[in-house]
Design an enzyme around this catalytic site. Structure first.
Site, short mmCIF file in Angstrom:
data_model
loop_
_atom_site.label_atom_id
_atom_site.label_comp_id
_atom_site.label_asym_id
_atom_site.label_seq_id
_atom_site.Cartn_x
_atom_site.Cartn_y
_atom_site.Cartn_z
N SER A 174 -5.63 -3.67 -4.84
CA SER A 174 -5.53 -2.37 -5.29
C SER A 174 -5.43 -2.03 -6.26
CB SER A 174 -4.40 -1.77 -4.45
OG SER A 174 -4.41 -0.40 -3.87
N ASP A 202 -9.08 -5.47 -1.94
CA ASP A 202 -9.21 -4.20 -1.45
C ASP A 202 -8.73 -3.18 -2.75
OD1 ASP A 202 -10.30 -2.12 0.75
OD2 ASP A 202 -7.56 -2.23 1.09
N HIS A 291 -4.55 -1.70 4.09
CA HIS A 291 -5.07 -2.14 3.54
C HIS A 291 -3.97 -3.24 2.80
CE1 HIS A 291 -5.77 -0.82 -0.86
NE2 HIS A 291 -4.21 -0.78 -1.44
#
Length: 487
Positions: A174, A202, A291
């Protein structure tokens, strides 16, 4: 207006701030475009002080774990079990996580099971745990600069800067993936060479979407940038943007399940807690399951418990329907995650290679892709509505029985039925097939024939194919027939 101010850690000049920590220059940062005042970044935020983020490094080696290293302080690193002969890994968490999260510790432990290494878990939890996401996104620049300072602390251990940088890999999830991009930029500016590898799990899209290379993680940040997209939904109901990037940025971009709608994420809270082995991680995965899937996939790829082979395809729908199990360029099937580095020097150009794969609904998430084609011959009655069931007798375990069609099939002479088979089980070498065609509707006549001339099966991940022929010349509907490899 020019603002003058000084402190032990930072000096502010208008729209730019420069920070240092101990004896290291963390970097200079601005809120001018493209860093602020744009459609992607409508605000004008500057990064927080390093002391506000309280960036910590937890060193794990085979000799000791969780040793705190003070960056910009060579003595702190020298007093640890850091070994310059071994590879160096930085693992950087994202929004609302810390360096002590279970997934960072598990990935670190798995790496150390594979090799003697120096694994630094980068903890910037005091900056990431804020309701002000835009500020946390901005602060990733300071995180990247802080990692750069620790790399500078390593210099005395090495004969050359190239030999030092060649040992470094950055793994980030992230916002942590975006921070890895800044680590890569920091290394290039300071040493004139690129990091060997960045694994982006991600990478965060909000505040980074459609920003230039110096802002968002991209393939220019390392010699090899591997990206797993797991929450790439561009717009969910209500217009909410997905948490992960929805477009390719790496040398290879993996799109498991098209980067969204992962099997198993539709389960309830109890399922997530059970699958993740803890209440906190279960709660988090329940809230942001897509996620977090990038972390789960990468974690499973390290010990190679999962063989995450992927396939080049123009679009997800083509792959999902089984059109892309044939590889490109000498059977190149890159593995998603840790082992993607093995394909660094043989990936086709240009830099952006988008590949697809399916996953299962729970650990282990890996599945096996196969393609099957059935060819019906002239000895087939028209207008039959049939159900098709096949039992696969294979070398890898117990027989597998599958109903092949979702809706009734109506075969005719020359009819070909192509079916992708996505299985948790590995079919291995198939010895024989037991095929049964049953009536699915209409007038039943036991004299009807629906004869399959041959069955073609391709094992996607090993790129092997076989053709099976029936032992009998014709097949009555309602009976079972054996197919073996054609002579």
């Amino acid at each position: 207006m020019k603002l003058l101010g000084a402190s032990l850690l930072g000096t502010v000049f208008g729209d730019e701030v420069c920070y240092r920590h101990n004896q290291c220059e963390v970097g200079c940062f601005t809120n001018l475009p493209p860093w602020g005042g744009t459609d992607a970044r409508p605000g004008s935020k500057l990064p927080n002080l390093p002391s506000d983020l309280n960036v910590n490094f937890h060193l794990d080696t085979t000799l000791e774990t969780g040793v705190n290293i003070d960056y910009g302080n060579f003595d702190s690193l020298a007093a640890s079990s850091f070994n310059p002969e071994n590879p160096v890994y930085f693992i950087i968490h994202g929004y609302f996580d810390t360096g002590d999260e279970g997934w960072l510790q598990r990935i670190s432990a798995l790496i150390l099971e594979q090799e003697n290494a120096n694994v630094f878990r980068v903890d910037w939890g005091e900056g990431s745990r804020t309701i002000q996401y835009a500020q946390a996104a901005t602060d990733t620049q300071v995180v990247g600069g802080s990692v750069g300072c620790l790399i500078k602390d390593m210099e005395p251990f090495f004969r050359s800067m190239n030999s030092m940088v060649s040992k470094i890999t950055c793994i980030g999830h992230s916002l942590g993936a975006q921070a890895c991009g800044y680590v890569g930029q920091n290394v290039q500016k300071r040493y004139g060479v690129k990091l060997p590898v960045i694994h982006g799990l991600d990478p965060a899209e909000p505040y980074f979407k459609d920003t230039p290379d110096e802002v968002c993680l991209g393939y220019s940040d390392a010699d090899f940038v591997s990206v797993i997209h797991s929450d790439a939904t561009q717009f969910l109901s209500g217009g909410v943007q997905g948490l992960g990037l929805s477009y390719p940025v790496g040398h290879v971009d993996f799109w498991p399940n098209n980067g969204t709608n992962h099997p198993g994420c539709e389960g309830g809270l109890f399922d997530q807690i059970t699958d993740n082995g803890g209440i906190w991680e279960g709660l988090r995965d329940f809230a942001v399951c897509y996620h977090q899937r990038a972390i789960r996939f990468f974690e499973e790829s390290i010990p190679r418990n999962c063989n995450y082979k992927s396939y080049k395809c123009k679009r997800w729908t083509d792959f999902y329907e089984g059109y892309c199990l044939e590889s490109w360029d000498n059977n190149l099937l890159p593995e998603m995650g840790w082992n993607s580095i093995h394909y660094k020097d043989i990936m086709p150009k240009p830099n952006l290679n988008e590949v697809y794969l399916n996953t299962g609904d729970k650990k282990p998430f890996c599945v096996h892709e196969n393609l099957q084609r059935l060819y019906f011959n002239a000895n087939t009655d028209r207008n039959l509505e049939l159900d098709l069931e096949i039992q696969y007798l294979h070398s890898s375990g117990s027989p597998i029985t599958l109903k092949i069609n979702e809706s009734p099939i109506t075969p005719y002479e020359g009819f070909q039925m192509r079916t992708p088979l996505t299985l948790k089980e590995n079919l291995g070498s198939i010895n024989s097939l037991w095929v049964k065609l049953d009536f699915a509707g209409g007038l039943i006549n036991l004299s009807h024939y629906a004869t399959i001339d041959r069955i073609y099966i391709k094992h996607g991940e090993v790129q092997e194919e076989s053709i099976y022929c029936p032992l009998e010349a014709s097949m009555k509907v309602g009976q079972t027939y054996i197919f073996e490899k054609c002579q």
